[in-house]
Design a protein around this motif. Structure first.
Motif, PDB file in Angstrom:
ATOM      1  N   LYS A   1       0.848  -1.194   0.000  1.00 32.72           N
ATOM      2  CA  LYS A   1       0.000   0.000   0.000  1.00 32.72           C
ATOM      3  C   LYS A   1       0.881   1.240   0.000  1.00 32.72           C
ATOM      4  CE  LYS A   1      -2.485  -1.336   3.492  1.00 32.72           C
ATOM      5  NZ  LYS A   1      -3.396  -1.294   4.626  1.00 32.72           N
ATOM      6  N   ASN A   2       0.398   2.292  -0.647  1.00 33.01           N
ATOM      7  CA  ASN A   2       1.158   3.543  -0.699  1.00 33.01           C
ATOM      8  C   ASN A   2       1.380   4.120   0.689  1.00 33.01           C
ATOM      9  OD1 ASN A   2       1.858   3.815  -3.361  1.00 33.01           O
ATOM     10  ND2 ASN A   2      -0.057   4.828  -3.918  1.00 33.01           N
ATOM     11  N   SER A   3       0.377   3.951   1.584  1.00 30.30           N
ATOM     12  CA  SER A   3       0.523   4.529   2.919  1.00 30.30           C
ATOM     13  C   SER A   3       1.609   3.767   3.696  1.00 30.30           C
ATOM     14  CB  SER A   3      -0.814   4.479   3.655  1.00 30.30           C
ATOM     15  OG  SER A   3      -1.315   3.165   3.664  1.00 30.30           O
ATOM     16  N   THR A   4       1.621   2.436   3.577  1.00 33.71           N
ATOM     17  CA  THR A   4       2.668   1.652   4.245  1.00 33.71           C
ATOM     18  C   THR A   4       4.033   2.082   3.749  1.00 33.71           C
ATOM     19  OG1 THR A   4       1.146  -0.172   3.860  1.00 33.71           O
ATOM     20  CG2 THR A   4       3.229  -0.704   4.924  1.00 33.71           C
ATOM     21  N   ARG A   5       4.115   2.232   2.431  1.00 37.02           N
ATOM     22  CA  ARG A   5       5.373   2.617   1.802  1.00 37.02           C
ATOM     23  C   ARG A   5       5.849   3.950   2.352  1.00 37.02           C
ATOM     24  NH1 ARG A   5       4.728   1.799  -4.261  1.00 37.02           N
ATOM     25  NH2 ARG A   5       4.870  -0.345  -3.580  1.00 37.02           N
ATOM     26  N   MET A   6       4.920   4.905   2.443  1.00 34.65           N
ATOM     27  CA  MET A   6       5.279   6.239   2.911  1.00 34.65           C
ATOM     28  C   MET A   6       5.775   6.188   4.351  1.00 34.65           C
ATOM     29  SD  MET A   6       2.851   9.518   3.149  1.00 34.65           S
ATOM     30  CE  MET A   6       2.615   9.224   4.883  1.00 34.65           C
ATOM     31  N   TRP A   7       5.072   5.443   5.211  1.00 35.96           N
ATOM     32  CA  TRP A   7       5.460   5.363   6.619  1.00 35.96           C
ATOM     33  C   TRP A   7       6.813   4.693   6.780  1.00 35.96           C
ATOM     34  CZ3 TRP A   7       4.085   8.050  10.519  1.00 35.96           C
ATOM     35  CH2 TRP A   7       2.817   8.646  10.537  1.00 35.96           C
ATOM     36  N   LEU A   8       6.997   3.577   6.109  1.00 34.17           N
ATOM     37  CA  LEU A   8       8.273   2.862   6.243  1.00 34.17           C
ATOM     38  C   LEU A   8       9.426   3.731   5.779  1.00 34.17           C
ATOM     39  CD1 LEU A   8       7.271  -0.721   5.048  1.00 34.17           C
ATOM     40  CD2 LEU A   8       7.924  -0.023   7.352  1.00 34.17           C
ATOM     41  N   LYS A   9       9.213   4.424   4.662  1.00 29.33           N
ATOM     42  CA  LYS A   9      10.285   5.284   4.157  1.00 29.33           C
ATOM     43  C   LYS A   9      10.521   6.459   5.084  1.00 29.33           C
ATOM     44  CE  LYS A   9      10.002   4.598  -0.817  1.00 29.33           C
ATOM     45  NZ  LYS A   9       9.722   5.352  -2.059  1.00 29.33           N
TER      46      LYS A   9
END
Lengths: 262, 155
Positions: free
Chosen positions: B107-115
């Protein structure tokens, strides 16, 4: 009217004792074929179906699938056209590896265990072994897989030396079966990556001395989802039924982009 | 059960999940790829010399203590060496994790948080590490009391 009876020609010129198969007898063996079935009109869940078959030593996985479809269960669905490894229709995952069903001899597989046949991964399954190839062909179309030439059309053929032809010979062998792209773990993740097949076909034109749109193709593949997503896991090279050095072709495209930019 | 509609083949539709978002051009991915190759090669030299000097040369592993580190960082050569190693290793590692997050976050939100977590920790470690290398004082004066070790110049 002649009463002379015409002596019939024997069916075989060689007399064989009954029960003897002759020199050309092909050994048979039993196999278990497990096919991943999926039919969205019946269930959203895929399941395995299994058949016991007696096959010949010259048979391929495609022959086993034919035997199932023609003699056991006509609803088994798969693509195949030429059945001789040229059309690229019947790429599937056989015992966990992407291969062409028409080029995989049953005797080369481990027949003591069930032979597993699944659709290629990473593309949406439509039914049984048939996947939606449209995303795959979309990437292929995006790299402009056709000759683009500037200037006037020559009155004769476009000449090319043997060395210039040799430069991209390997990548001309692609049959677009999608075995490489659907074996790529990067493609599996989100399907955004252009995929090995598109890059191979771009390579075929980028390194063609008669083509003038190499820079455009390099620019297309210098994308976030382009060649830089390749992790050189060599799954594609291993999967290619035509023996194309796919990973090598991808790194040559990477180098071409680098040398153009720097 | 509703009958799913099956569209005609070759209708030109591409499953929505597969269509690429345009405008993702630019040379960032190329530079990141190139950086990984170059920094990797340099790091091999930096790290193995670092390991040799710290663990093998001289007294070997028994020689490592506060004084050993202090002695190394008194020399600008090792300061620059360690600084390069810190920066290259951090950026090399961060880029590697960035690539893995891009590959595996669905998910884009997961990606954003992890990054977000990744970049924050990178900045913290790089800034902190750089500060330590350059402001390290082997003979600190705390509350007017000089903590003098035997290698410190007499006050």
């Amino acid at each position: 009217m002649s009463t002379e009876t015409i002596e019939k020609e024997p069916a075989s010129k060689v007399e064989l004792a009954p029960g003897v198969g002759g020199g050309g007898e092909i050994p048979t063996f039993d196999i278990t074929l497990k096919v991943r079935r999926y039919n969205p009109e019946v269930s959203d869940e895929a399941h395995w179906d299994e058949w016991q078959l007696t096959m010949y030593g010259t048979d391929r996985v495609l022959d086993a699938l034919h035997k199932v479809k023609w003699e056991h269960d006509g609803s088994v669905s798969f693509r195949r056209s030429c059945a001789h490894g040229v059309c690229g229709s019947d790429a599937m995952r056989i015992n966990g590896r992407n291969r062409l069903a028409c080029k995989t001899l049953l005797k080369d597989l481990d027949t003591s265990k069930p032979i597993l046949v699944e659709p290629i991964k990473g593309l949406p399954v439509e039914k049984d072994l048939i996947v939606d190839m449209e995303p795959f062909f979309q990437s292929y179309r995006e790299i402009m897989p056709f000759l683009v030439s500037k200037g006037h059309e020559p009155s004769k053929e476009r000449l090319q030396s043997a060395e210039e032809r040799e430069r991209y010979d390997d990548t001309t062998k692609c049959i677009l079966c999608a075995a490489c792209t659907s074996s790529c773990p990067v493609f599996w993740t989100d399907g955004q990556y252009f995929g090995p097949a598109a890059i191979v076909n771009a390579h075929r034109f980028i390194f063609d001395s008669r083509d003038d749109a190499g820079d455009m193709r390099l620019e297309i593949l210098n994308d976030k989802e382009g060649v830089w997503r390749c992790r050189t896991t060599f799954n594609c090279s291993e999967a290619c039924p035509r023996g194309i050095q796919v990973t090598k072709a991808i790194s040559e495209v990477k180098q071409a982009i680098l040398t153009r930019k720097i | 059960m509703a009958t799913p509609t099956i569209e005609t083949p070759r209708s030109g539709r591409v499953s929505p999940g597969y269509s690429r978002t345009p405008g993702s051009r630019g040379n960032f991915e190329m530079i990141a790829w190139l950086f990984m190759r170059i920094s990797g090669a340099i790091l091999v030299v930096l790290i193995f010399v670092h390991l040799y000097v710290n663990l093998v040369a001289g007294d070997g592993i028994t020689g490592i203590d506060f004084g050993f580190v202090a002695g190394k960082w008194a020399s600008p050569f090792w300061q620059i060496w360690d600084l390069t190693m810190l920066w290259l290793a951090m950026l090399h590692g961060t880029n590697g994790i960035r690539v893995i997050i891009n590959d595996y976050a669905e998910k884009n939100s997961t990606r954003m948080w992890l990054k977000g977590v990744l970049y924050t920790s990178t900045v913290v470690i790089v800034v902190l590490g750089t500060l330590v290398i350059f402001t390290f004082d082997p003979c600190p004066v705390i509350d007017g009391v000089a903590h003098v070790a035997d290698y410190c110049p007499a006050p």
